[in-house]
Design a protein around this motif. Structure first.
Motif, PDB file in Angstrom:
ATOM      1  N   LEU A  15      15.478 -98.617 -12.202  1.00  0.00           N
ATOM      2  CA  LEU A  15      14.237 -99.390 -12.294  1.00  0.00           C
ATOM      3  C   LEU A  15      13.466 -99.054 -13.562  1.00  0.00           C
ATOM      4  N   ALA A  16      13.466 -97.793 -13.956  1.00  0.00           N
ATOM      5  CA  ALA A  16      12.793 -97.407 -15.196  1.00  0.00           C
ATOM      6  C   ALA A  16      13.494 -98.035 -16.405  1.00  0.00           C
ATOM      7  N   LEU A  17      14.827 -98.074 -16.375  1.00  0.00           N
ATOM      8  CA  LEU A  17      15.575 -98.678 -17.480  1.00  0.00           C
ATOM      9  C   LEU A  17      15.455-100.205 -17.503  1.00  0.00           C
ATOM     10  N   SER A  18      15.114-100.807 -16.375  1.00  0.00           N
ATOM     11  CA  SER A  18      14.982-102.265 -16.325  1.00  0.00           C
ATOM     12  C   SER A  18      13.589-102.749 -16.735  1.00  0.00           C
ATOM     13  N   VAL A  26      16.179 -61.722  10.797  1.00  0.00           N
ATOM     14  CA  VAL A  26      16.598 -63.015  11.329  1.00  0.00           C
ATOM     15  C   VAL A  26      15.518 -64.039  11.025  1.00  0.00           C
ATOM     16  N   GLN A  27      15.870 -65.025  10.214  1.00  0.00           N
ATOM     17  CA  GLN A  27      14.957 -66.125   9.918  1.00  0.00           C
ATOM     18  C   GLN A  27      15.731 -67.432  10.000  1.00  0.00           C
ATOM     19  N   PHE A  28      15.073 -68.423  10.513  1.00  0.00           N
ATOM     20  CA  PHE A  28      15.674 -69.746  10.588  1.00  0.00           C
ATOM     21  C   PHE A  28      14.948 -70.647   9.599  1.00  0.00           C
ATOM     22  N   SER A  29      15.723 -71.356   8.805  1.00  0.00           N
ATOM     23  CA  SER A  29      15.097 -72.254   7.831  1.00  0.00           C
ATOM     24  C   SER A  29      15.799 -73.607   7.851  1.00  0.00           C
ATOM     25  N   ALA A  30      15.073 -74.599   7.442  1.00  0.00           N
ATOM     26  CA  ALA A  30      15.607 -75.957   7.308  1.00  0.00           C
ATOM     27  C   ALA A  30      15.285 -76.439   5.899  1.00  0.00           C
ATOM     28  N   GLN A  31      16.300 -76.941   5.219  1.00  0.00           N
ATOM     29  CA  GLN A  31      16.142 -77.491   3.877  1.00  0.00           C
ATOM     30  C   GLN A  31      16.848 -78.831   3.829  1.00  0.00           C
ATOM     31  N   TYR A  32      16.451 -79.650   2.867  1.00  0.00           N
ATOM     32  CA  TYR A  32      17.048 -80.979   2.777  1.00  0.00           C
ATOM     33  C   TYR A  32      18.548 -80.886   2.507  1.00  0.00           C
ATOM     34  N   ASP A  33      18.987 -79.880   1.755  1.00  0.00           N
ATOM     35  CA  ASP A  33      20.407 -79.817   1.401  1.00  0.00           C
ATOM     36  C   ASP A  33      21.270 -79.250   2.528  1.00  0.00           C
ATOM     37  N   ASP A  34      20.678 -78.990   3.685  1.00  0.00           N
ATOM     38  CA  ASP A  34      21.460 -78.631   4.865  1.00  0.00           C
ATOM     39  C   ASP A  34      22.130 -79.868   5.471  1.00  0.00           C
ATOM     40  N   PHE A  35      21.660 -81.051   5.102  1.00  0.00           N
ATOM     41  CA  PHE A  35      22.162 -82.309   5.661  1.00  0.00           C
ATOM     42  C   PHE A  35      22.716 -83.184   4.537  1.00  0.00           C
ATOM     43  N   ASP A  36      23.957 -83.605   4.690  1.00  0.00           N
ATOM     44  CA  ASP A  36      24.570 -84.455   3.664  1.00  0.00           C
ATOM     45  C   ASP A  36      23.852 -85.798   3.535  1.00  0.00           C
ATOM     46  N   SER A  37      23.329 -86.313   4.620  1.00  0.00           N
ATOM     47  CA  SER A  37      22.601 -87.586   4.573  1.00  0.00           C
ATOM     48  C   SER A  37      21.335 -87.465   3.725  1.00  0.00           C
ATOM     49  N   PHE A  38      20.679 -86.321   3.798  1.00  0.00           N
ATOM     50  CA  PHE A  38      19.485 -86.106   2.984  1.00  0.00           C
ATOM     51  C   PHE A  38      19.847 -85.944   1.511  1.00  0.00           C
ATOM     52  N   LYS A  39      20.992 -85.291   1.241  1.00  0.00           N
ATOM     53  CA  LYS A  39      21.457 -85.190  -0.149  1.00  0.00           C
ATOM     54  C   LYS A  39      21.727 -86.582  -0.714  1.00  0.00           C
ATOM     55  N   LEU A  40      22.415 -87.412   0.089  1.00  0.00           N
ATOM     56  CA  LEU A  40      22.687 -88.790  -0.328  1.00  0.00           C
ATOM     57  C   LEU A  40      21.386 -89.533  -0.597  1.00  0.00           C
ATOM     58  N   PHE A  41      20.421 -89.353   0.272  1.00  0.00           N
ATOM     59  CA  PHE A  41      19.127 -90.009   0.131  1.00  0.00           C
ATOM     60  C   PHE A  41      18.460 -89.645  -1.197  1.00  0.00           C
ATOM     61  N   VAL A  42      18.444 -88.369  -1.528  1.00  0.00           N
ATOM     62  CA  VAL A  42      17.812 -87.919  -2.768  1.00  0.00           C
ATOM     63  C   VAL A  42      18.555 -88.470  -3.980  1.00  0.00           C
ATOM     64  N   ILE A  43      19.883 -88.406  -3.958  1.00  0.00           N
ATOM     65  CA  ILE A  43      20.680 -88.890  -5.093  1.00  0.00           C
ATOM     66  C   ILE A  43      20.502 -90.386  -5.291  1.00  0.00           C
ATOM     67  N   VAL A  44      20.565 -91.151  -4.208  1.00  0.00           N
ATOM     68  CA  VAL A  44      20.421 -92.609  -4.308  1.00  0.00           C
ATOM     69  C   VAL A  44      19.026 -92.985  -4.790  1.00  0.00           C
ATOM     70  N   ASN A  45      18.006 -92.323  -4.282  1.00  0.00           N
ATOM     71  CA  ASN A  45      16.649 -92.613  -4.745  1.00  0.00           C
ATOM     72  C   ASN A  45      16.494 -92.304  -6.228  1.00  0.00           C
ATOM     73  N   ALA A  46      17.107 -91.222  -6.692  1.00  0.00           N
ATOM     74  CA  ALA A  46      17.040 -90.880  -8.110  1.00  0.00           C
ATOM     75  C   ALA A  46      17.766 -91.912  -8.962  1.00  0.00           C
ATOM     76  N   ILE A  47      18.925 -92.381  -8.504  1.00  0.00           N
ATOM     77  CA  ILE A  47      19.683 -93.399  -9.242  1.00  0.00           C
ATOM     78  C   ILE A  47      18.887 -94.699  -9.330  1.00  0.00           C
ATOM     79  N   VAL A  48      18.334 -95.141  -8.208  1.00  0.00           N
ATOM     80  CA  VAL A  48      17.569 -96.393  -8.196  1.00  0.00           C
ATOM     81  C   VAL A  48      16.299 -96.256  -9.028  1.00  0.00           C
ATOM     82  N   CYS A  49      15.658 -95.111  -8.979  1.00  0.00           N
ATOM     83  CA  CYS A  49      14.458 -94.876  -9.788  1.00  0.00           C
ATOM     84  C   CYS A  49      14.796 -94.959 -11.275  1.00  0.00           C
ATOM     85  N   ALA A  50      15.907 -94.350 -11.686  1.00  0.00           N
ATOM     86  CA  ALA A  50      16.328 -94.406 -13.091  1.00  0.00           C
ATOM     87  C   ALA A  50      16.666 -95.831 -13.504  1.00  0.00           C
TER      88      ALA A  50
END
Length: 185
Positions: free
Chosen positions: A86-89, A60-84
């Motif tokens: 900005l790099a292209l601009s 029995v182990q309890f773990s927490a990862q960013y992909d356990d939360f849809d809001s955190f997944k959205l956060f990572v995806i949006v940050n990656a899109i904006v970063c790309a």
């Protein structure tokens, strides 16, 4: 004699306007680089956030990862899109340093910067709500604070918000300074 002096002073103010626009363009480039660093750091910090709680048994182990939360997944995806984006601009920003009177490309960047600002704000706000609930909980809904157990995960996810909100400030400043540069044309 008087007419020649007014022409020279007009040319001096025009040259000064080009210098101000060039300075705004250099600041634009610096802000874009800072925003790239902020969004990249936010995405990497959140994307690598995980913690497993040690227990007496290995079954029995309890773990927490960013992909356990849809809001955190959205956060990572949006940050990656904006970063790309900005790099292209960056080439446009360098072009504006060389040609300080360019107007149409500045208008395009203002429009795209505003879209990226909305995306980044929505992703950061969604993640902030989850981080807030993780830290404080909600007694009305019978949700308990999990950050007492998952301290490393919570610190990492909260820290990733700093880079994202810093990039939001940079995007707001980019829109303002680009608008000023267009109005000075």
């Amino acid at each position: 004699m008087m007419k020649a002096v007014s022409i020279e002073s007009g040319e001096a103010s025009k040259a000064m306007g080009h210098g101000v626009n060039r300075g705004l363009s250099v600041f634009d480039l610096v802000l874009r680089i800072v925003a790239i660093v902020g969004t990249l750091a936010g995405a990497v910090a959140m994307g690598t956030a995980e913690q497993t709680l040690p227990f007496a048994t290995q079954l029995v182990q309890f773990s927490a990862q960013y992909d356990d939360f849809d809001s955190f997944k959205l956060f990572v995806i949006v940050n990656a899109i904006v970063c790309a984006y900005l790099a292209l601009s960056l080439p446009f920003s360098i072009f504006h340093i060389m040609r300080s009177r360019a107007g149409k490309s500045r208008i395009l960047l203002i429009f795209l910067d505003a879209i990226m600002l909305v995306l980044l704000t929505s992703g950061a706000s969604a993640a902030t709500a989850i981080v807030y609930l993780a830290h404080t909980g909600n007694t009305s809904a019978n949700w308990f604070s999990v950050c007492q157990q998952y301290t490393d995960f919570c610190q990492r996810s909260a820290g990733s918000l700093i880079g994202s909100f810093g990039a939001i400030v940079c995007l707001v400043l980019l829109i303002i300074f680009s608008s000023v540069a267009i109005s000075r044309r």
